[in-house]
Design a protein around this motif. Structure first.
Motif, PDB file in Angstrom:
ATOM      1  N   VAL A  23       0.835  -1.217   0.000  1.00 29.24           N
ATOM      2  CA  VAL A  23       0.000   0.000   0.000  1.00 29.24           C
ATOM      3  C   VAL A  23       0.867   1.265   0.000  1.00 29.24           C
ATOM      4  O   VAL A  23       0.419   2.354  -0.331  1.00 29.24           O
ATOM      5  CB  VAL A  23      -0.983  -0.035   1.201  1.00 29.24           C
ATOM      6  CG1 VAL A  23      -0.279   0.247   2.516  1.00 29.24           C
ATOM      7  CG2 VAL A  23      -2.158   0.902   0.977  1.00 29.24           C
ATOM      8  N   GLY A 115       0.660  -7.638  13.428  1.00 27.52           N
ATOM      9  CA  GLY A 115      -0.758  -7.947  13.493  1.00 27.52           C
ATOM     10  C   GLY A 115      -1.082  -9.250  12.785  1.00 27.52           C
ATOM     11  O   GLY A 115      -1.904 -10.039  13.256  1.00 27.52           O
ATOM     12  N   HIS A 143      -7.058  -8.774   7.840  1.00 28.45           N
ATOM     13  CA  HIS A 143      -6.508  -9.309   9.096  1.00 28.45           C
ATOM     14  C   HIS A 143      -5.065  -9.717   8.897  1.00 28.45           C
ATOM     15  O   HIS A 143      -4.594 -10.708   9.468  1.00 28.45           O
ATOM     16  CB  HIS A 143      -7.338 -10.510   9.557  1.00 28.45           C
ATOM     17  CG  HIS A 143      -8.796 -10.216   9.753  1.00 28.45           C
ATOM     18  ND1 HIS A 143      -9.263  -9.401  10.750  1.00 28.45           N
ATOM     19  CD2 HIS A 143      -9.896 -10.593   9.047  1.00 28.45           C
ATOM     20  CE1 HIS A 143     -10.586  -9.304  10.672  1.00 28.45           C
ATOM     21  NE2 HIS A 143     -10.998 -10.022   9.648  1.00 28.45           N
ATOM     22  N   SER A 155      -7.911  -3.447   2.732  1.00 28.46           N
ATOM     23  CA  SER A 155      -6.607  -2.779   2.719  1.00 28.46           C
ATOM     24  C   SER A 155      -5.912  -2.937   1.362  1.00 28.46           C
ATOM     25  O   SER A 155      -6.530  -2.758   0.323  1.00 28.46           O
ATOM     26  CB  SER A 155      -5.718  -3.310   3.864  1.00 28.46           C
ATOM     27  OG  SER A 155      -4.527  -2.569   3.941  1.00 28.46           O
ATOM     28  N   VAL A 239      -6.335  -4.671  15.896  1.00 31.39           N
ATOM     29  CA  VAL A 239      -5.024  -4.145  15.511  1.00 31.39           C
ATOM     30  C   VAL A 239      -5.111  -2.641  15.268  1.00 31.39           C
ATOM     31  O   VAL A 239      -4.202  -1.885  15.610  1.00 31.39           O
ATOM     32  CB  VAL A 239      -4.486  -4.898  14.268  1.00 31.39           C
ATOM     33  CG1 VAL A 239      -3.297  -4.187  13.656  1.00 31.39           C
ATOM     34  CG2 VAL A 239      -4.105  -6.329  14.636  1.00 31.39           C
ATOM     35  N   GLU A 399      -8.757   2.862   2.875  1.00 31.90           N
ATOM     36  CA  GLU A 399      -8.011   2.940   4.137  1.00 31.90           C
ATOM     37  C   GLU A 399      -8.687   3.993   5.011  1.00 31.90           C
ATOM     38  O   GLU A 399      -9.723   4.545   4.663  1.00 31.90           O
ATOM     39  CB  GLU A 399      -6.550   3.329   3.860  1.00 31.90           C
ATOM     40  CG  GLU A 399      -5.766   2.296   3.065  1.00 31.90           C
ATOM     41  CD  GLU A 399      -5.422   1.022   3.842  1.00 31.90           C
ATOM     42  OE1 GLU A 399      -4.853   0.092   3.250  1.00 31.90           O
ATOM     43  OE2 GLU A 399      -5.730   0.962   5.049  1.00 31.90           O
TER      44      GLU A 399
HETATM   45  P1  KE4 Z   1       0.460  -6.099  10.277  1.00 31.71           P
HETATM   46  O1  KE4 Z   1       0.855  -7.530   9.963  1.00 31.71           O
HETATM   47  O2  KE4 Z   1       0.537  -5.202   9.052  1.00 31.71           O
HETATM   48  O3  KE4 Z   1       1.202  -5.519  11.475  1.00 31.71           O
HETATM   49  O4  KE4 Z   1      -1.074  -6.101  10.727  1.00 31.71           O
HETATM   50  C1  KE4 Z   1      -2.025  -6.687   9.876  1.00 31.71           C
HETATM   51  C2  KE4 Z   1      -3.395  -6.146  10.231  1.00 31.71           C
HETATM   52  C3  KE4 Z   1      -4.263  -6.947  10.945  1.00 31.71           C
HETATM   53  N1  KE4 Z   1      -5.493  -6.504  11.292  1.00 31.71           N
HETATM   54  C4  KE4 Z   1      -5.906  -5.259  10.959  1.00 31.71           C
HETATM   55  C5  KE4 Z   1      -7.271  -4.812  11.358  1.00 31.71           C
HETATM   56  C6  KE4 Z   1      -5.054  -4.405  10.220  1.00 31.71           C
HETATM   57  O5  KE4 Z   1      -5.484  -3.165   9.872  1.00 31.71           O
HETATM   58  C7  KE4 Z   1      -3.774  -4.840   9.849  1.00 31.71           C
HETATM   59  C8  KE4 Z   1      -2.822  -3.991   9.040  1.00 31.71           C
HETATM   60  N2  KE4 Z   1      -3.304  -2.728   8.617  1.00 31.71           N
HETATM   61  C9  KE4 Z   1      -2.769  -2.202   7.380  1.00 31.71           C
HETATM   62  C10 KE4 Z   1      -3.372  -0.832   7.123  1.00 31.71           C
HETATM   63  N3  KE4 Z   1      -4.748  -0.881   6.825  1.00 31.71           N
HETATM   64  C11 KE4 Z   1      -1.271  -2.161   7.403  1.00 31.71           C
HETATM   65  C12 KE4 Z   1      -0.641  -1.316   6.338  1.00 31.71           C
HETATM   66  C13 KE4 Z   1       0.189  -2.151   5.410  1.00 31.71           C
HETATM   67  O6  KE4 Z   1      -0.252  -3.253   5.014  1.00 31.71           O
HETATM   68  O7  KE4 Z   1       1.298  -1.662   5.070  1.00 31.71           O
END
Ligand code: KE4
Length: 425
Positions: A23, A115, A143, A155, A239, A399
């Motif tokens: 992204v 996350g 997720h 996302s 998250v 987003e």
């Molecule tokens: P990470 O693995 O990116 O730390 O978390 C995954 C995740 C899990 N659950 C929710 C609700 C999330 O929003 C996310 C990650 N969010 C995105 C932004 N919408 C991360 C940005 C990116 O992918 O660079």
């Protein structure tokens, strides 16, 4: 060429798409990504010295603003004691105790590094605890990128317009059942068919990865009841919402307790931290107590714990921050709604606390399908204008905007004035 353009040209040679997370590539807005050199408070500065008012906040972690002095001080202190031991530390005990004291439904918690890892582990724990395989997720919710969750994800997946990812074998998603956000009958139907085979339901209690889509009145409560009735695990993926919507996140905001909760972002204070936790009887299936295996070299890393503890401790001891964030949110998103009415814009403004977004569609948005009616070309033009005016929003219609405690009313007013200028053109 600008510094960002020069760096991007080099980056794409050795990094897929020139970025370490899709992204960030600015693909959907057709621009060269800005390479950021530093950040402080509510502002980013790119390698060319351009300063931006930041509404991404590293996608949520920077709730106290960038380079918060309190957080930096604790990180520097921790660094001097060594960066990683691969052994138990006091900091991990303090972090676990703090989170369990802030979130009533969390009796036990395990630190991980993202996350994605938190979600992957929570799903495995739910399957190990119930002895079942099926997982219900919702279209448009994101997720992280573990195989089982890459089905109609939000996302970056939604931004890229690829409903599912290549490289995921059918075996990886055969136990993933899809429901429609805010459509409780779609969940009831799945329980009618699969009932006692459903290990868990995972949901973003306030969706923020298809743009921001709040849960309809009663939707979360019905989910809670269905999981209780079927002895399935209700997993809230917090998250984004965790420690943002309040000290106990969405569970406090909506008054619904989950069985397991996943965390990331804010609990790391900007460092790589994720976590999953919840009912003791579920978490005790996790190794080394139980037979569900999950591990991580840098899980609970002392420097990351220092950053997370500093930020969480401040939030815990200064609940007024949430009031301030809500006031700023009301000013920003309320102002956006007023502007849409005054200018008769075909847009929908959604908000949940300090989260919000504007969908470029005249349709009401309540789920993945309606969110996808948004005109991403219009969003793209809007994004480019705002960036040129020094306002850095997420480079995707799907987003959220993130406010921080470092944002001021003047920042919000400038943002509203800039939006007005754009739409009045
Ligand atoms: P990470 O693995 O990116 O730390 O978390 C995954 C995740 C899990 N659950 C929710 C609700 C999330 O929003 C996310 C990650 N969010 C995105 C932004 N919408 C991360 C940005 C990116 O992918 O660079």
């Amino acid at each position: 060429m600008t510094g960002s353009e020069t760096l991007y040209e080099k980056a794409v040679i050795h990094i897929p798409g020139g970025v370490n997370s899709p992204v960030r590539a600015f693909g959907s807005v057709g621009m060269t990504p800005r390479f950021i050199a530093s950040a402080e408070g509510a502002y980013l500065t790119d390698v060319d010295g351009n300063r931006y008012l930041d509404y991404v906040g590293s996608w949520g972690p920077m709730i106290l603003g960038h380079a918060n002095p309190l957080v930096l001080e604790k990180v520097e202190e921790a660094c001097r004691k060594g960066l990683s031991f691969g052994a138990a530390t006091e900091a991990e005990v303090e972090m676990a105790e703090l989170i369990c004291s802030m979130v009533p439904s969390v009796e036990m918690i395990r630190m991980v590094n993202s996350g994605t890892e938190a979600v992957m582990s929570a799903i495995r724990a739910a399957r190990g605890y119930t002895g079942r395989n099926k997982i219900i997720k919702f279209e448009g919710c994101y997720h992280g990128h573990c195989d089982a969750m890459l089905v109609k994800a939000g996302s970056g997946v939604m931004t890229a317009g690829v409903p599912d990812s290549a490289g995921v074998p059918s075996g990886g998603t055969q136990d993933t059942l899809l429901a429609v956000y805010n459509d409780i009958s779609s969940v009831e139907n799945l329980f009618d068919i699969w009932g006692k085979e459903i290990a868990a339901v995972i949901i973003e209690p306030a969706a923020a990865n298809m743009g921001v889509v709040p849960p309809k009145e009663g939707f979360l409560q019905r989910l809670r009841d269905l999981c209780t009735e079927n002895e399935s695990v209700l997993i809230f993926d917090e998250v984004i919402t965790g420690f943002r919507l309040g000290r106990a996140g969405a569970q406090e905001y909506y008054g619904i307790q989950a069985d397991l909760t996943t965390y990331g972002k804010i609990i790391g204070g900007g460092m790589p931290v994720g976590a999953y936790g919840g009912k003791r009887e579920i978490m005790e299936v996790v190794a080394p107590v139980g037979s569900v295996y999950q591990a991580g070299t840098l899980s609970g890393n002392p420097v990351a714990m220092a950053a997370g503890m500093a930020q969480l401790t401040y939030l815990n001891e200064h609940p007024e921050v949430y009031e301030e964030l809500s006031c700023l949110g009301e000013m920003l998103y309320g102002g956006m709604k007023k502007m849409c009415q005054e200018l008769s814009l075909p847009c929908q403004v959604h908000t949940v606390g300090s989260l919000g977004c504007m969908f470029f569609t005249e349709q009401a948005v309540q789920d993945y399908t309606s969110a996808r009616t948004s005109n991403t070309e219009q969003f793209c033009r809007y994004f480019r204008y705002m960036l040129e005016q020094g306002i850095y929003a997420a480079p995707s219609q799907f987003e959220a905007m993130f406010l921080s405690a470092a944002h001021t009313k003047e920042n919000v007013q400038y943002t509203l004035d800039t939006m007005h200028k754009y739409f009045e053109k």
